[in-house]
Write a protein that holds these residues in place. Structure first.
Motif, PDB file in Angstrom:
ATOM      1  N   HIS A   2       0.839  -1.203   0.000  1.00  0.00           N
ATOM      2  CA  HIS A   2       0.000   0.000   0.000  1.00  0.00           C
ATOM      3  C   HIS A   2       0.873   1.252   0.000  1.00  0.00           C
ATOM      4  N   ALA A   3       1.984   1.201   0.723  1.00  0.00           N
ATOM      5  CA  ALA A   3       2.907   2.339   0.743  1.00  0.00           C
ATOM      6  C   ALA A   3       3.521   2.559  -0.636  1.00  0.00           C
ATOM      7  N   ILE A   4       3.907   1.469  -1.297  1.00  0.00           N
ATOM      8  CA  ILE A   4       4.478   1.574  -2.646  1.00  0.00           C
ATOM      9  C   ILE A   4       3.434   2.105  -3.620  1.00  0.00           C
ATOM     10  N   THR A   5       2.206   1.594  -3.510  1.00  0.00           N
ATOM     11  CA  THR A   5       1.113   2.084  -4.360  1.00  0.00           C
ATOM     12  C   THR A   5       0.896   3.581  -4.149  1.00  0.00           C
ATOM     13  N   SER A   6       0.893   4.000  -2.897  1.00  0.00           N
ATOM     14  CA  SER A   6       0.655   5.416  -2.579  1.00  0.00           C
ATOM     15  C   SER A   6       1.788   6.297  -3.094  1.00  0.00           C
ATOM     16  N   ALA A   7       3.032   5.854  -2.908  1.00  0.00           N
ATOM     17  CA  ALA A   7       4.170   6.645  -3.381  1.00  0.00           C
ATOM     18  C   ALA A   7       4.141   6.768  -4.901  1.00  0.00           C
ATOM     19  N   HIS A   8       3.847   5.662  -5.583  1.00  0.00           N
ATOM     20  CA  HIS A   8       3.772   5.686  -7.046  1.00  0.00           C
ATOM     21  C   HIS A   8       2.673   6.639  -7.513  1.00  0.00           C
ATOM     22  N   ASN A   9       1.484   6.531  -6.901  1.00  0.00           N
ATOM     23  CA  ASN A   9       0.357   7.351  -7.344  1.00  0.00           C
ATOM     24  C   ASN A   9       0.488   8.810  -6.917  1.00  0.00           C
ATOM     25  N   LEU A  10       1.220   9.070  -5.841  1.00  0.00           N
ATOM     26  CA  LEU A  10       1.537  10.450  -5.490  1.00  0.00           C
ATOM     27  C   LEU A  10       2.323  11.094  -6.631  1.00  0.00           C
ATOM     28  N   LEU A  11       3.309  10.366  -7.150  1.00  0.00           N
ATOM     29  CA  LEU A  11       4.084  10.898  -8.268  1.00  0.00           C
ATOM     30  C   LEU A  11       3.198  11.147  -9.482  1.00  0.00           C
ATOM     31  N   ALA A  12       2.288  10.218  -9.760  1.00  0.00           N
ATOM     32  CA  ALA A  12       1.370  10.410 -10.889  1.00  0.00           C
ATOM     33  C   ALA A  12       0.522  11.664 -10.707  1.00  0.00           C
ATOM     34  N   ALA A  13       0.042  11.872  -9.482  1.00  0.00           N
ATOM     35  CA  ALA A  13      -0.773  13.059  -9.201  1.00  0.00           C
ATOM     36  C   ALA A  13       0.054  14.340  -9.334  1.00  0.00           C
ATOM     37  N   LEU A  14       1.306  14.293  -8.882  1.00  0.00           N
ATOM     38  CA  LEU A  14       2.175  15.469  -8.991  1.00  0.00           C
ATOM     39  C   LEU A  14       2.495  15.806 -10.446  1.00  0.00           C
ATOM     40  N   ILE A  15       2.614  14.775 -11.271  1.00  0.00           N
ATOM     41  CA  ILE A  15       2.867  15.003 -12.701  1.00  0.00           C
ATOM     42  C   ILE A  15       1.693  15.749 -13.336  1.00  0.00           C
ATOM     43  N   ASP A  16       0.485  15.232 -13.114  1.00  0.00           N
ATOM     44  CA  ASP A  16      -0.689  15.870 -13.716  1.00  0.00           C
ATOM     45  C   ASP A  16      -0.940  17.257 -13.135  1.00  0.00           C
ATOM     46  N   ASN A  17      -0.631  17.434 -11.852  1.00  0.00           N
ATOM     47  CA  ASN A  17      -0.777  18.762 -11.259  1.00  0.00           C
ATOM     48  C   ASN A  17       0.233  19.730 -11.855  1.00  0.00           C
ATOM     49  N   HIS A  18       1.458  19.250 -12.086  1.00  0.00           N
ATOM     50  CA  HIS A  18       2.488  20.104 -12.693  1.00  0.00           C
ATOM     51  C   HIS A  18       2.040  20.584 -14.078  1.00  0.00           C
ATOM     52  N   ILE A  19       1.472  19.689 -14.844  1.00  0.00           N
ATOM     53  CA  ILE A  19       0.985  20.065 -16.184  1.00  0.00           C
ATOM     54  C   ILE A  19      -0.147  21.078 -16.063  1.00  0.00           C
ATOM     55  N   HIS A  20      -1.074  20.820 -15.132  1.00  0.00           N
ATOM     56  CA  HIS A  20      -2.234  21.695 -14.933  1.00  0.00           C
ATOM     57  C   HIS A  20      -1.805  23.100 -14.480  1.00  0.00           C
ATOM     58  N   GLN A  21      -0.735  23.169 -13.686  1.00  0.00           N
ATOM     59  CA  GLN A  21      -0.309  24.452 -13.109  1.00  0.00           C
ATOM     60  C   GLN A  21       0.659  25.233 -13.986  1.00  0.00           C
ATOM     61  N   GLY A  22       0.820  24.836 -15.238  1.00  0.00           N
ATOM     62  CA  GLY A  22       1.635  25.629 -16.147  1.00  0.00           C
ATOM     63  C   GLY A  22       2.727  24.857 -16.874  1.00  0.00           C
ATOM     64  N   ASN A  23       3.089  23.701 -16.378  1.00  0.00           N
ATOM     65  CA  ASN A  23       4.010  22.796 -17.071  1.00  0.00           C
ATOM     66  C   ASN A  23       5.369  23.445 -17.374  1.00  0.00           C
ATOM     67  N   GLN A  24       6.037  23.906 -16.320  1.00  0.00           N
ATOM     68  CA  GLN A  24       7.336  24.538 -16.503  1.00  0.00           C
ATOM     69  C   GLN A  24       8.383  23.576 -17.085  1.00  0.00           C
ATOM     70  N   SER A  64       5.516  -1.774 -10.658  1.00  0.00           N
ATOM     71  CA  SER A  64       5.978  -0.395 -10.481  1.00  0.00           C
ATOM     72  C   SER A  64       7.491  -0.347 -10.321  1.00  0.00           C
ATOM     73  N   GLU A  65       8.100   0.668 -10.919  1.00  0.00           N
ATOM     74  CA  GLU A  65       9.535   0.850 -10.714  1.00  0.00           C
ATOM     75  C   GLU A  65       9.836   1.187  -9.267  1.00  0.00           C
ATOM     76  N   VAL A  66       8.870   1.762  -8.561  1.00  0.00           N
ATOM     77  CA  VAL A  66       9.070   2.044  -7.135  1.00  0.00           C
ATOM     78  C   VAL A  66       9.314   0.735  -6.372  1.00  0.00           C
ATOM     79  N   MET A  67       8.587  -0.323  -6.758  1.00  0.00           N
ATOM     80  CA  MET A  67       8.799  -1.629  -6.142  1.00  0.00           C
ATOM     81  C   MET A  67      10.233  -2.107  -6.394  1.00  0.00           C
TER      82      MET A  67
END
Length: 566
Positions: free
Chosen positions: A141-163, A210-213
């Motif tokens: 569950h920790a690995i799943t959460s860490a992986h999906n946190l990164l996925a969420a941060l990627i999409d948020n980065h794109i949404h917030q201007g994609n520097q 997952s590569e996190v695994m």
């Protein structure tokens, strides 16, 4: 042991067992209450301070368990691993030496899909098996959460201007779920207007892919974990240059979620042999071994450590040697190759419905598969012991075919009955293993050099390990080969993603096929884990459920008793 006892299911045997408090198991290997963090009465995590404290202590002997090419008939690799560990413990009980076991954690997906766990079976199990095969200590569950946190941060980065100018068509980081769900293989995210992000294609992989695994299982300590997380590639920018986790700045938050998951888990067998169960990368799409930290810690705590690598020696053992051992500086003293009469008959041309009928000719034909797996391990300069995992339907004549062949070829062989007899059924195997590791242990040699090109590494594996004639590349794979070279990553080892059922990339070619070529469909960079994944055939990173999932037979009864879990 009565016939009635032997007919009990794995879970019935496990539920009838008397477990010792985990503090007592820890004390067997010199651990104090301050060294462990308990998860209930029978599970604990071991502080990484233990390994740091014991770093200068001499290592124990490492024993790898692998197998012939898997078939639906079953091989019993995990059961043999547990049974061998128990048998070693029994032989050493009146000495000052001890034994431990290291296994991977099972994924929920296969547990609820195709019936079968990863905690052994019969009277050679790691317990509490229900916990181990379900949520355990929450690592997945920790690995799943860490992986999906990164996925969420990627999409948020794109949404917030994609520097970072991420190209939404070239984002390689999917989301993950620890369950088989084919409907999630390809999805579209960001629908519903500007407030919901930028629409793009994506998908889900299973958590163990997952590569996190892989990163968690190859990390040497917390700092190494962060450094590996930084290197992971999340996609490519509009100039087609790779973008990493470090550029996004996500490694710190991911490491926070993995703080406890990186600590190995301590449990016990039915006979109270200490076992570390930690990490669980798939063997046909990742490197298929338990964590480096668990193995290294066990080698400091015990004189003999039994571990396993997923599937047959062509997949699990090859990756264990080239990836895990190379990165961690490990070298096993001996390897046990597990075979069953039933599986050998399948490799000899018998269908599953007729496996109960004695057929010495088919066993003889199936020995070609066993022979190749033995050769593969010996190429790495590691001695082999063959374990015949006995089934009730095996005839003495069929067993004799295998034992005679092994003896004629100078291969130590033992009949293993650890499923029905526990340690008593593995004493002969344990004695033969001890004789090898103490008198003529192996010294690991690799089949390719780090300086070899990726095509040369793949060619070596295909020709030497699989026995194939050559390699073909799709245009997509050729493009990725060029990119790997341009990025300066050709020094990385190769992690072959291939069917486990055959030496070839065709699961229907059993035995020891010849004259085949392997087609590399795709290449994937796992820069954090430190390897290049070469994908062949129809290997998928998100499995589907079978027609009748194992989940349909499970239930929770009064007082919390679980049924139907193996």
């Amino acid at each position: 042991m009565s016939t009635e006892q032997r007919m009990k299911s794995d879970i019935e045997i496990a539920q009838a067992a008397t477990l010792r408090p985990i503090q007592e198991i820890a004390a067997q290997v010199g651990l104090t209450p301050d060294d462990i963090e308990q998860y209930g009465k029978y599970k604990a995590k071991i502080s990484l301070d233990v390994y740091r404290r014991l770093q200068n202590k001499e290592n124990g002997k490492l024993i790898l368990v692998t197998a012939i090419s898997p078939t639906p008939a079953g091989e019993g690799k995990s059961t043999t691993t547990v049974g061998l560990g128990q048998a070693l413990g029994k032989l050493l009980q009146d000495t000052e030496q001890n034994a431990m076991i290291c296994l991977r954690e099972p994924s929920l997906g296969p547990s609820f899909g195709m019936k079968g766990g990863a905690a052994g079976g019969g009277y050679s199990q790691i317990v509490p098996m229900e916990d181990i095969n379900l949520h355990f200590t929450g690592d997945f569950h920790a690995i799943t959460s860490a992986h999906n946190l990164l996925a969420a941060l990627i999409d948020n980065h794109i949404h917030q201007g994609n520097q970072l100018r991420l190209d939404v068509r070239r984002i390689t980081w999917n989301r993950v779920l620890d369950m088989n769900d084919r409907a999630l293989r390809q999805i579209v995210v960001g629908l519903g207007g500007p407030a919901n992000g930028v629409p793009r294609e994506s998908g889900f992989d299973i958590t163990v892919a997952s590569e996190v695994m892989a990163v968690l299982c190859l990390a040497q300590d917390e700092q190494d974990l962060k450094e590996r997380l930084k290197k992971m590639i999340i996609g490519y920018n509009t100039d087609k240059a790779p973008v990493t986790v470090a550029e996004l700045g996500a490694e710190g938050a991911m490491a926070v979620l993995l703080k406890d998951a990186i600590q190995p888990n301590l449990v016990q067998t039915l006979e109270h042999t200490p076992a570390l169960v930690h990490g669980g990368p798939f063997a046909n799409i990742a490197h298929g071994c338990n964590s480096v930290l668990a193995t290294k810690m066990a080698l400091k705590l015990a004189d003999y450590v039994v571990t396993e690598a997923g599937f047959g020696a062509d997949l699990g053992a090859e990756k264990f040697f080239h990836i895990k051992c190379r990165q961690a500086g490990l070298s096993p003293s001996a390897t046990v190759v597990v075979a069953t009469i039933r599986a050998l008959k399948m490799h000899g041309g018998v269908d599953k419905a007729n496996l109960g009928t004695p057929n010495t000719e088919a066993v003889q034909q199936g020995l070609a598969n066993l022979s190749k797996h033995i050769e593969n391990v010996q190429m790495f300069n590691i001695p082999v012991v063959v374990a015949i995992n006995k089934f009730p339907t095996d005839s003495p004549e069929e067993i004799a075919v295998v034992t005679n062949w092994c003896q004629d070829n100078g291969i130590p062989v033992a009949l293993s009955e650890v499923f029905t007899k526990g340690s008593e059924g593995g004493l002969d195997l344990a004695k033969q293993v001890l004789e090898i590791v103490n008198t003529r242990p192996g010294s690991l040699m690799y089949l390719y050099n780090e300086t070899d090109s990726i095509p040369d590494k793949i060619e070596t594996i295909v020709r030497e390990v699989y026995g194939g004639e050559g390699v073909q590349y799709t245009s997509k794979a050729q493009t990725m080969l060029k990119r790997i070279e341009e990025m300066g990553l050709s020094h990385l080892p190769v992690c072959m993603a291939k069917t486990q059922y055959s030496f070839s990339d065709n699961p229907n070619l059993r035995g020891r096929p010849e004259g085949f070529t392997i087609t590399i469909r795709e290449l994937k960079i796992s820069a954090g884990a430190g390897f290049i994944v070469a994908i062949t055939g129809d290997i998928m990173t998100m499995p589907g459920l079978p027609k009748v999932p194992a989940a349909m037979n499970m239930d929770l009864l009064e007082e919390g008793k679980i049924t139907g879990l193996f």
